[in-house]
Design a protein around this motif. Structure first.
Motif, PDB file in Angstrom:
ATOM      1  N   ARG A 207       0.846  -1.185   0.000  1.00  0.00           N
ATOM      2  CA  ARG A 207       0.000   0.000   0.000  1.00  0.00           C
ATOM      3  C   ARG A 207       0.884   1.238   0.000  1.00  0.00           C
ATOM      4  O   ARG A 207       1.903   1.277   0.660  1.00  0.00           O
ATOM      5  N   SER A 208       0.448   2.240  -0.722  1.00  0.00           N
ATOM      6  CA  SER A 208       1.200   3.479  -0.784  1.00  0.00           C
ATOM      7  C   SER A 208       0.221   4.647  -0.732  1.00  0.00           C
ATOM      8  O   SER A 208      -0.671   4.754  -1.561  1.00  0.00           O
ATOM      9  N   ASP A 209       0.345   5.475   0.276  1.00  0.00           N
ATOM     10  CA  ASP A 209      -0.527   6.633   0.439  1.00  0.00           C
ATOM     11  C   ASP A 209       0.087   7.500   1.537  1.00  0.00           C
ATOM     12  O   ASP A 209       1.164   7.210   2.032  1.00  0.00           O
ATOM     13  N   THR A 210      -0.613   8.549   1.935  1.00  0.00           N
ATOM     14  CA  THR A 210      -0.125   9.356   3.045  1.00  0.00           C
ATOM     15  C   THR A 210      -0.259   8.555   4.333  1.00  0.00           C
ATOM     16  O   THR A 210      -1.056   7.631   4.427  1.00  0.00           O
ATOM     17  N   ARG A 211       0.513   8.926   5.340  1.00  0.00           N
ATOM     18  CA  ARG A 211       0.442   8.200   6.622  1.00  0.00           C
ATOM     19  C   ARG A 211      -0.954   8.306   7.217  1.00  0.00           C
ATOM     20  O   ARG A 211      -1.474   7.333   7.761  1.00  0.00           O
ATOM     21  N   ALA A 212      -1.572   9.472   7.131  1.00  0.00           N
ATOM     22  CA  ALA A 212      -2.922   9.637   7.683  1.00  0.00           C
ATOM     23  C   ALA A 212      -3.919   8.723   6.979  1.00  0.00           C
ATOM     24  O   ALA A 212      -4.755   8.082   7.628  1.00  0.00           O
ATOM     25  N   ALA A 213      -3.839   8.637   5.664  1.00  0.00           N
ATOM     26  CA  ALA A 213      -4.756   7.776   4.914  1.00  0.00           C
ATOM     27  C   ALA A 213      -4.517   6.303   5.244  1.00  0.00           C
ATOM     28  O   ALA A 213      -5.472   5.531   5.387  1.00  0.00           O
ATOM     29  N   LEU A 214      -3.264   5.921   5.389  1.00  0.00           N
ATOM     30  CA  LEU A 214      -2.962   4.532   5.735  1.00  0.00           C
ATOM     31  C   LEU A 214      -3.418   4.189   7.147  1.00  0.00           C
ATOM     32  O   LEU A 214      -3.916   3.092   7.393  1.00  0.00           O
ATOM     33  N   ARG A 215      -3.274   5.121   8.071  1.00  0.00           N
ATOM     34  CA  ARG A 215      -3.772   4.878   9.433  1.00  0.00           C
ATOM     35  C   ARG A 215      -5.277   4.647   9.404  1.00  0.00           C
ATOM     36  O   ARG A 215      -5.784   3.772  10.098  1.00  0.00           O
ATOM     37  N   GLY A 216      -5.991   5.423   8.619  1.00  0.00           N
ATOM     38  CA  GLY A 216      -7.433   5.229   8.487  1.00  0.00           C
ATOM     39  C   GLY A 216      -7.766   3.903   7.844  1.00  0.00           C
ATOM     40  O   GLY A 216      -8.664   3.183   8.289  1.00  0.00           O
ATOM     41  N   PHE A 217      -7.043   3.542   6.792  1.00  0.00           N
ATOM     42  CA  PHE A 217      -7.297   2.286   6.081  1.00  0.00           C
ATOM     43  C   PHE A 217      -7.092   1.077   6.999  1.00  0.00           C
ATOM     44  O   PHE A 217      -7.887   0.145   7.012  1.00  0.00           O
ATOM     45  N   PHE A 218      -6.010   1.090   7.774  1.00  0.00           N
ATOM     46  CA  PHE A 218      -5.686  -0.046   8.634  1.00  0.00           C
ATOM     47  C   PHE A 218      -6.365   0.019   9.999  1.00  0.00           C
ATOM     48  O   PHE A 218      -6.228  -0.895  10.809  1.00  0.00           O
ATOM     49  N   GLY A 219      -7.066   1.097  10.281  1.00  0.00           N
ATOM     50  CA  GLY A 219      -7.783   1.190  11.553  1.00  0.00           C
ATOM     51  C   GLY A 219      -6.901   1.471  12.747  1.00  0.00           C
ATOM     52  O   GLY A 219      -7.146   0.958  13.837  1.00  0.00           O
ATOM     53  N   VAL A 220      -5.875   2.293  12.566  1.00  0.00           N
ATOM     54  CA  VAL A 220      -5.033   2.684  13.687  1.00  0.00           C
ATOM     55  C   VAL A 220      -5.042   4.205  13.874  1.00  0.00           C
ATOM     56  O   VAL A 220      -4.147   4.760  14.504  1.00  0.00           O
ATOM     57  N   ASP A 221      -6.059   4.861  13.352  1.00  0.00           N
ATOM     58  CA  ASP A 221      -6.213   6.298  13.550  1.00  0.00           C
ATOM     59  C   ASP A 221      -6.897   6.544  14.897  1.00  0.00           C
ATOM     60  O   ASP A 221      -7.303   5.606  15.590  1.00  0.00           O
ATOM     61  N   ALA A 222      -7.000   7.795  15.300  1.00  0.00           N
ATOM     62  CA  ALA A 222      -7.565   8.137  16.612  1.00  0.00           C
ATOM     63  C   ALA A 222      -8.983   7.603  16.785  1.00  0.00           C
ATOM     64  O   ALA A 222      -9.334   7.084  17.854  1.00  0.00           O
ATOM     65  N   GLN A 223      -9.797   7.699  15.756  1.00  0.00           N
ATOM     66  CA  GLN A 223     -11.178   7.222  15.839  1.00  0.00           C
ATOM     67  C   GLN A 223     -11.214   5.709  16.073  1.00  0.00           C
ATOM     68  O   GLN A 223     -11.993   5.218  16.891  1.00  0.00           O
ATOM     69  N   SER A 224     -10.382   4.965  15.392  1.00  0.00           N
ATOM     70  CA  SER A 224     -10.349   3.512  15.554  1.00  0.00           C
ATOM     71  C   SER A 224      -9.836   3.098  16.929  1.00  0.00           C
ATOM     72  O   SER A 224     -10.323   2.132  17.519  1.00  0.00           O
ATOM     73  N   ILE A 225      -8.858   3.833  17.437  1.00  0.00           N
ATOM     74  CA  ILE A 225      -8.330   3.539  18.772  1.00  0.00           C
ATOM     75  C   ILE A 225      -9.409   3.783  19.820  1.00  0.00           C
ATOM     76  O   ILE A 225      -9.609   2.972  20.732  1.00  0.00           O
ATOM     77  N   ALA A 226     -10.128   4.893  19.694  1.00  0.00           N
ATOM     78  CA  ALA A 226     -11.224   5.181  20.623  1.00  0.00           C
ATOM     79  C   ALA A 226     -12.309   4.117  20.547  1.00  0.00           C
ATOM     80  O   ALA A 226     -12.851   3.689  21.573  1.00  0.00           O
ATOM     81  N   LYS A 227     -12.630   3.666  19.340  1.00  0.00           N
ATOM     82  CA  LYS A 227     -13.636   2.620  19.167  1.00  0.00           C
ATOM     83  C   LYS A 227     -13.195   1.315  19.832  1.00  0.00           C
ATOM     84  O   LYS A 227     -13.987   0.649  20.507  1.00  0.00           O
ATOM     85  N   ALA A 228     -11.924   0.954  19.681  1.00  0.00           N
ATOM     86  CA  ALA A 228     -11.402  -0.266  20.308  1.00  0.00           C
ATOM     87  C   ALA A 228     -11.445  -0.156  21.814  1.00  0.00           C
ATOM     88  O   ALA A 228     -11.775  -1.128  22.504  1.00  0.00           O
ATOM     89  N   ALA A 229     -11.140   1.020  22.346  1.00  0.00           N
ATOM     90  CA  ALA A 229     -11.176   1.225  23.798  1.00  0.00           C
ATOM     91  C   ALA A 229     -12.606   1.103  24.315  1.00  0.00           C
ATOM     92  O   ALA A 229     -12.837   0.462  25.355  1.00  0.00           O
ATOM     93  N   ARG A 230     -13.576   1.687  23.605  1.00  0.00           N
ATOM     94  CA  ARG A 230     -14.981   1.561  24.018  1.00  0.00           C
ATOM     95  C   ARG A 230     -15.414   0.105  23.987  1.00  0.00           C
ATOM     96  O   ARG A 230     -16.114  -0.374  24.881  1.00  0.00           O
ATOM     97  N   HIS A 231     -15.003  -0.618  22.950  1.00  0.00           N
ATOM     98  CA  HIS A 231     -15.344  -2.029  22.825  1.00  0.00           C
ATOM     99  C   HIS A 231     -14.752  -2.839  23.986  1.00  0.00           C
ATOM    100  O   HIS A 231     -15.414  -3.714  24.550  1.00  0.00           O
TER     101      HIS A 231
END
Length: 64
Positions: free
Chosen positions: A37-61
């Motif tokens: 995969r090749s993209d910006t770091r922010a886009a890749l974090r979103g794609f792989f689910g390691v962005d802030a929103q995904s981390i918060a979702k995992a913590a809630r879960h």
């Protein structure tokens, strides 16, 4: 309380410390296990689910 570990590298990195955590704690790892995969770091974090929103979702879960 649960522990959520996130990295923009492979999940093996946070998994490597699992043995040193207190017994009985829930431990979730998020990482970018993927190749070619090749993209910006922010886009890749979103794609792989390691962005802030995904981390918060995992913590809630983990808490629920």
């Amino acid at each position: 309380a649960p522990i959520v570990a996130a990295t923009d590298y492979v999940r093996a990195v946070p998994e490597s410390i699992r043995a040193f955590l207190p017994m009985g704690r829930r431990y979730l790892t998020l990482g970018t296990d993927g190749f070619g995969r090749s993209d910006t770091r922010a886009a890749l974090r979103g794609f792989f689910g390691v962005d802030a929103q995904s981390i918060a979702k995992a913590a809630r879960h983990a808490l629920g």
